[in-house]
Motif scaffolding. Structure first.
Motif, short mmCIF file in Angstrom:
data_model
loop_
_atom_site.label_atom_id
_atom_site.label_comp_id
_atom_site.label_asym_id
_atom_site.label_seq_id
_atom_site.Cartn_x
_atom_site.Cartn_y
_atom_site.Cartn_z
N MET A 1 0.82 -1.19 0.00
CA MET A 1 0.00 0.00 0.00
C MET A 1 0.86 1.25 0.00
N SER A 2 2.06 1.16 0.52
CA SER A 2 2.95 2.32 0.59
C SER A 2 3.32 2.82 -0.81
N GLY A 62 6.05 4.46 6.24
CA GLY A 62 5.55 3.16 5.78
C GLY A 62 6.66 2.15 5.55
N ARG A 72 -0.59 1.12 9.03
CA ARG A 72 -1.54 0.69 7.98
C ARG A 72 -2.77 1.58 7.96
N SER A 73 -3.27 1.94 9.14
CA SER A 73 -4.41 2.84 9.23
C SER A 73 -4.06 4.22 8.66
N ARG A 76 -4.01 4.02 4.88
CA ARG A 76 -5.36 4.02 4.30
C ARG A 76 -5.94 5.43 4.27
#
Length: 109
Positions: A1-2, A62, A72-73, A76
């Motif tokens: 996700m980073s 990250g 992680r939150s 997002r």
């Protein structure tokens, strides 16, 4: 996700920098509105710089703590925020591009 967050941050910064460039280029079509267009171009460039800086800081966080639930939150929420910054930036670039290239007028004025 980073990696996705980093790409979104770069796109957001690039769109706001393009908006600054279009605003500055619009000065060619209206000599009486130079001041407001330069002030706003500087403002848009500052937003681009802040978005790029934010992307760099969040990306580094990250990479340092990839598995932490709080990170992680954060990633997002960063993805949602950068998505909004990209959408607004591209919308404003399209509007400014229309004003400068088709109407042959400065963005502000």
């Amino acid at each position: 996700m980073s990696g996705v967050c980093a790409a979104m941050g770069r796109i957001a910064a690039a769109s706001w920098l393009a908006l600054a460039a279009l605003t500055a280029a619009g000065i060619l079509f209206g000599a009486d509105t130079v001041v407001i267009n330069l002030v706003m171009a500087t403002f848009f460039a500052a937003i681009a710089g802040l978005l790029a800086w934010r992307q760099r800081v969040v990306g580094k966080l990250g990479r340092e703590f990839p598995g932490h639930p709080l990170v992680r939150s954060l990633l997002r929420s960063e993805l949602a925020t950068m998505g909004l910054a990209v959408a607004i930036g591209i919308l404003l670039v399209c509007a400014a591009g229309y004003r400068v290239f088709f109407e042959r007028l400065p963005v502000f004025g």
